[in-house]
Scaffold this motif. Structure first.
Motif, PDB file in Angstrom:
ATOM      1  N   ALA A 220     -56.943  10.239   7.871  1.00  0.00           N
ATOM      2  CA  ALA A 220     -56.066  11.555   7.013  1.00  0.00           C
ATOM      3  C   ALA A 220     -57.483  12.443   6.671  1.00  0.00           C
ATOM      4  CB  ALA A 220     -55.106  10.603   5.922  1.00  0.00           C
ATOM      5  N   VAL A 221     -58.210  11.424   5.730  1.00  0.00           N
ATOM      6  CA  VAL A 221     -59.753  12.333   5.618  1.00  0.00           C
ATOM      7  C   VAL A 221     -60.611  13.145   6.779  1.00  0.00           C
ATOM      8  CG1 VAL A 221     -62.027  11.821   4.453  1.00  0.00           C
ATOM      9  CG2 VAL A 221     -59.683  11.485   2.821  1.00  0.00           C
ATOM     10  N   GLY A 222     -60.434  12.098   7.191  1.00  0.00           N
ATOM     11  CA  GLY A 222     -61.454  12.744   8.997  1.00  0.00           C
ATOM     12  C   GLY A 222     -60.804  13.389   9.946  1.00  0.00           C
ATOM     13  N   LEU A 223     -59.272  13.631  10.017  1.00  0.00           N
ATOM     14  CA  LEU A 223     -58.569  14.937  10.385  1.00  0.00           C
ATOM     15  C   LEU A 223     -58.732  15.896   9.346  1.00  0.00           C
ATOM     16  CD1 LEU A 223     -56.227  13.079  12.282  1.00  0.00           C
ATOM     17  CD2 LEU A 223     -58.040  13.889  12.977  1.00  0.00           C
TER      18      LEU A 223
ATOM     19  N   VAL B 253     -49.981  13.349   5.017  1.00  0.00           N
ATOM     20  CA  VAL B 253     -49.765  12.069   5.971  1.00  0.00           C
ATOM     21  C   VAL B 253     -47.904  12.368   5.161  1.00  0.00           C
ATOM     22  CG1 VAL B 253     -48.988   9.710   5.452  1.00  0.00           C
ATOM     23  CG2 VAL B 253     -52.006  10.677   5.522  1.00  0.00           C
ATOM     24  N   ALA B 254     -48.138  12.228   5.895  1.00  0.00           N
ATOM     25  CA  ALA B 254     -46.066  11.839   5.585  1.00  0.00           C
ATOM     26  C   ALA B 254     -45.356  10.771   5.778  1.00  0.00           C
ATOM     27  CB  ALA B 254     -44.741  12.750   6.753  1.00  0.00           C
ATOM     28  N   VAL B 255     -45.295  10.016   5.601  1.00  0.00           N
ATOM     29  CA  VAL B 255     -44.848   8.435   5.141  1.00  0.00           C
ATOM     30  C   VAL B 255     -43.334   8.510   5.281  1.00  0.00           C
ATOM     31  CG1 VAL B 255     -44.801   6.254   4.920  1.00  0.00           C
ATOM     32  CG2 VAL B 255     -46.468   7.804   4.210  1.00  0.00           C
ATOM     33  N   ILE B 256     -42.999   8.241   6.407  1.00  0.00           N
ATOM     34  CA  ILE B 256     -41.159   7.723   6.754  1.00  0.00           C
ATOM     35  C   ILE B 256     -40.804   6.113   6.791  1.00  0.00           C
ATOM     36  CG2 ILE B 256     -41.342  10.080   7.781  1.00  0.00           C
ATOM     37  CD1 ILE B 256     -41.642   7.838  10.703  1.00  0.00           C
ATOM     38  N   GLY B 257     -39.917   5.869   7.071  1.00  0.00           N
ATOM     39  CA  GLY B 257     -38.955   4.249   6.966  1.00  0.00           C
ATOM     40  C   GLY B 257     -37.743   4.409   5.961  1.00  0.00           C
ATOM     41  N   THR B 258     -37.450   3.126   5.398  1.00  0.00           N
ATOM     42  CA  THR B 258     -36.557   2.640   4.304  1.00  0.00           C
ATOM     43  C   THR B 258     -36.581   2.295   3.114  1.00  0.00           C
ATOM     44  OG1 THR B 258     -36.367   0.617   4.797  1.00  0.00           O
ATOM     45  CG2 THR B 258     -35.346   1.302   6.624  1.00  0.00           C
ATOM     46  N   GLU B 259     -35.515   2.421   2.458  1.00  0.00           N
ATOM     47  CA  GLU B 259     -35.963   2.227   1.308  1.00  0.00           C
ATOM     48  C   GLU B 259     -37.433   1.532   0.576  1.00  0.00           C
ATOM     49  OE1 GLU B 259     -33.290   1.943  -0.964  1.00  0.00           O
ATOM     50  OE2 GLU B 259     -32.409   3.822  -1.602  1.00  0.00           O
ATOM     51  N   ARG B 260     -37.691  -0.107   2.161  1.00  0.00           N
ATOM     52  CA  ARG B 260     -38.398  -1.208   1.602  1.00  0.00           C
ATOM     53  C   ARG B 260     -39.413  -1.186   1.838  1.00  0.00           C
ATOM     54  NH1 ARG B 260     -40.365  -5.465   5.376  1.00  0.00           N
ATOM     55  NH2 ARG B 260     -40.192  -4.226   6.819  1.00  0.00           N
ATOM     56  N   GLU B 261     -39.879   0.054   2.605  1.00  0.00           N
ATOM     57  CA  GLU B 261     -41.121   0.849   2.601  1.00  0.00           C
ATOM     58  C   GLU B 261     -42.269   1.426   1.299  1.00  0.00           C
ATOM     59  OE1 GLU B 261     -39.050   1.074   6.161  1.00  0.00           O
ATOM     60  OE2 GLU B 261     -40.192  -0.353   6.277  1.00  0.00           O
ATOM     61  N   ARG B 262     -41.145   1.331   0.403  1.00  0.00           N
ATOM     62  CA  ARG B 262     -41.201   2.547  -0.835  1.00  0.00           C
ATOM     63  C   ARG B 262     -42.856   2.015  -1.457  1.00  0.00           C
ATOM     64  NH1 ARG B 262     -36.484   4.885  -3.312  1.00  0.00           N
ATOM     65  NH2 ARG B 262     -35.952   6.666  -1.897  1.00  0.00           N
TER      66      ARG B 262
ATOM     67  N   ALA C 283     -45.503   0.538   0.609  1.00  0.00           N
ATOM     68  CA  ALA C 283     -46.464   0.720   1.232  1.00  0.00           C
ATOM     69  C   ALA C 283     -46.448   2.115   1.246  1.00  0.00           C
ATOM     70  CB  ALA C 283     -46.040  -0.039   2.557  1.00  0.00           C
ATOM     71  N   ALA C 284     -45.715   2.748   0.997  1.00  0.00           N
ATOM     72  CA  ALA C 284     -45.899   4.327   0.986  1.00  0.00           C
ATOM     73  C   ALA C 284     -46.756   4.721  -0.411  1.00  0.00           C
ATOM     74  CB  ALA C 284     -44.835   5.283   0.579  1.00  0.00           C
ATOM     75  N   ALA C 285     -46.605   3.986  -1.480  1.00  0.00           N
ATOM     76  CA  ALA C 285     -47.328   4.500  -2.701  1.00  0.00           C
ATOM     77  C   ALA C 285     -48.345   3.595  -2.611  1.00  0.00           C
ATOM     78  CB  ALA C 285     -46.098   3.590  -4.543  1.00  0.00           C
ATOM     79  N   LEU C 286     -48.795   2.413  -1.670  1.00  0.00           N
ATOM     80  CA  LEU C 286     -50.292   2.466  -1.603  1.00  0.00           C
ATOM     81  C   LEU C 286     -50.732   3.542  -0.796  1.00  0.00           C
ATOM     82  CD1 LEU C 286     -49.871  -1.147  -0.606  1.00  0.00           C
ATOM     83  CD2 LEU C 286     -50.776  -0.555  -3.354  1.00  0.00           C
ATOM     84  N   ILE C 287     -50.009   4.352   0.109  1.00  0.00           N
ATOM     85  CA  ILE C 287     -50.996   5.098   1.056  1.00  0.00           C
ATOM     86  C   ILE C 287     -50.879   6.411  -0.131  1.00  0.00           C
ATOM     87  CG2 ILE C 287     -50.806   7.096   2.418  1.00  0.00           C
ATOM     88  CD1 ILE C 287     -49.445   4.672   4.197  1.00  0.00           C
ATOM     89  N   ALA C 288     -50.131   6.638  -0.830  1.00  0.00           N
ATOM     90  CA  ALA C 288     -50.357   7.470  -1.688  1.00  0.00           C
ATOM     91  C   ALA C 288     -50.876   7.625  -2.686  1.00  0.00           C
ATOM     92  CB  ALA C 288     -48.756   7.695  -2.595  1.00  0.00           C
ATOM     93  N   ALA C 289     -51.354   6.094  -3.394  1.00  0.00           N
ATOM     94  CA  ALA C 289     -52.672   6.079  -4.621  1.00  0.00           C
ATOM     95  C   ALA C 289     -54.604   5.748  -3.755  1.00  0.00           C
ATOM     96  CB  ALA C 289     -52.371   4.553  -4.780  1.00  0.00           C
TER      97      ALA C 289
ATOM     98  N   LEU D  64     -54.346   8.368  -1.691  1.00  0.00           N
ATOM     99  CA  LEU D  64     -54.671   9.112  -0.813  1.00  0.00           C
ATOM    100  C   LEU D  64     -53.828  10.869  -1.980  1.00  0.00           C
ATOM    101  CD1 LEU D  64     -53.646   9.736   2.900  1.00  0.00           C
ATOM    102  CD2 LEU D  64     -55.755  10.949   1.504  1.00  0.00           C
ATOM    103  N   PRO D  65     -54.263  10.876  -3.118  1.00  0.00           N
ATOM    104  CA  PRO D  65     -53.800  11.347  -4.375  1.00  0.00           C
ATOM    105  C   PRO D  65     -53.424  13.459  -3.949  1.00  0.00           C
ATOM    106  CG  PRO D  65     -55.463  10.301  -5.240  1.00  0.00           C
ATOM    107  CD  PRO D  65     -55.731  10.199  -3.812  1.00  0.00           C
TER     108      PRO D  65
END
Length: 399
Positions: free
Chosen positions: A229-232, A236-245, A247-253, A255-256
């Motif tokens: 994301a930084v290179g480009l 980032v839009a993270v999609i998936g079910t509630e089970r992936e939240r 993983a989404a939190a790790l990505i958000a951390a 890339l604040p």
């Protein structure tokens, strides 16, 4: 045996039984398009699982869509997905189906063969139980349900296998490109959820899969996504079910302020519409990867299946990679002991974890960096995807 065994021009009522996952449905869209082109006079009914009804409902190549539901005390009830679907099925059933088709190459785990056997069609066509060891074991005796069985060469992609079944039934493919059927409402909701300004680049990430062994470890994925994301210069839009939240939190951390967490907030079609508006998708070997290929964005997919593994295995990219020329398959260079060379058999992420993050970043940047930035143009997409392009099979990369 590959010669046609049925005259599609004579068919008036056709049932297609596709009781599989979302990605499997996407890979069957070329089959459905070719079937309609080959039998324009027929009334075609499609049976899908409830989980796939969202994708199947707008399909223009069938006349009605139904979904099997279990009845209290046993049996199944075919409920309408499209208006009048149940009545259309009942009418065709009473008159008698001319042909039932089951485009399911491998192990049948959702009762497709049972429904086909009870459709009372004059001809029932599908793949033989002998095509894979898993089918031979789990579906022993299922060949008796079919009047005609196809045993094609192993190790081919599912799109190719489905089109082989179409030819077996007397049809002619109308290209091999996969497609999706998105509405204006789907695209409007995707635009609302993304809520980014024109010209701002976004990439989509789908961290989930059907089994833990097929998921790149979330901490490593977050590292890869952050660097890409930084290179480009992208959000980032993270999609998936509630089970992936998680993983989404790790990505958000990592890339604040640059992550749009859509996990648990979309159905399949809206998720596809979100992906369509991005510059590319990073996904696992799962349904979203196929959605990305169908809407025409570049897709980088992590696979647990090692280079040199069994090409006919149910994890093999040779069979299940997204059907697009703009696909990068990231896979282990070899299976890790104690997994056999054929494929990963671990309960948790194991062989897939051996994919080096730095090499994954390089491959993904190479795939995504050369394509358009920002949101995909509304002028290109608001009118619908049009006829899909034929897809040449992409290379299978090992890193």
């Amino acid at each position: 045996m590959t010669d046609a065994v049925f005259d599609l021009a004579a068919a008036r009522r056709i049932l297609v039984v596709k009781l599989d996952e979302a990605g499997d449905f996407v890979l069957a869209t070329a089959f459905l398009r070719g079937l309609r082109a080959s039998a324009p006079q027929a009334r075609i009914l499609l049976a899908v699982r409830p989980a796939v009804a969202d994708l199947a409902a707008p399909c223009p190549h069938v006349d009605a869509v139904v979904s099997p539901q279990p009845k209290p005390g046993g049996g199944i009830d075919l409920r309408a997905v499209t208006p009048g679907g149940a009545a259309a099925f009942a009418e065709a059933f009473r008159a008698g189906f001319d042909l039932t088709l089951v485009p399911r190459y491998d192990f049948d785990r959702h009762g497709a063969t049972s429904l086909a056997a009870n459709s009372r069609a004059r001809a029932v066509l599908g793949f033989s139980e002998t095509v894979t060891p898993w089918k031979a074991s789990g579906n022993a005796g299922f060949d008796r349900a079919y009047t005609h069985r196809l045993t094609p060469p192993p190790g081919r992609h599912e799109v190719e296998q489905n089109l082989a079944l179409l030819r077996f039934a007397g049809g002619v493919p109308d290209g091999d490109g996969v497609e999706l059927y998105l509405t204006a409402e789907d695209r409007a909701e995707a635009a609302r959820l993304l809520a980014v300004v024109e010209g701002e680049r976004v990439i989509a990430v789908a961290p989930g899969a059907a089994a833990p062994r097929r998921e790149y470890p979330p901490d490593r994925l977050a590292m890869v996504v952050a660097v890409v994301a930084v290179g480009l210069g992208a959000r980032v839009a993270v999609i998936g079910t509630e089970r992936e939240r998680a993983a989404a939190a790790l990505i958000a951390a990592a890339l604040p302020g640059r992550v749009i967490d859509l996990t648990g907030r979309t159905g399949l079609r809206v998720a596809a519409a979100v992906i369509e508006r991005t510059g590319g998708l990073i996904a696992m070997d799962s349904g979203p990867a196929h959605l990305g290929a169908a809407v025409g964005v570049p897709v980088a997919v992590f696979s647990c299946h090692p280079k040199g593994g069994d090409p006919n295995h149910h994890h093999a990219p040779e069979r299940f990679r997204p059907w697009s020329a703009r696909t990068q398959v990231l896979r282990p260079s070899a299976a890790l002991p104690p997994c056999p060379a054929e494929s990963c058999t671990a309960a948790e992420a194991h062989c897939i974890a051996s994919i080096p993050p730095n090499r994954a970043v390089a491959r993904i940047l190479d795939l995504l960096g050369g394509h358009e930035s920002g949101l995909r143009s509304a002028l290109d997409r608001d009118g619908g995807p049009g006829r899909p392009c034929d897809r040449s099979p992409p290379a299978n990369e090992a890193i």
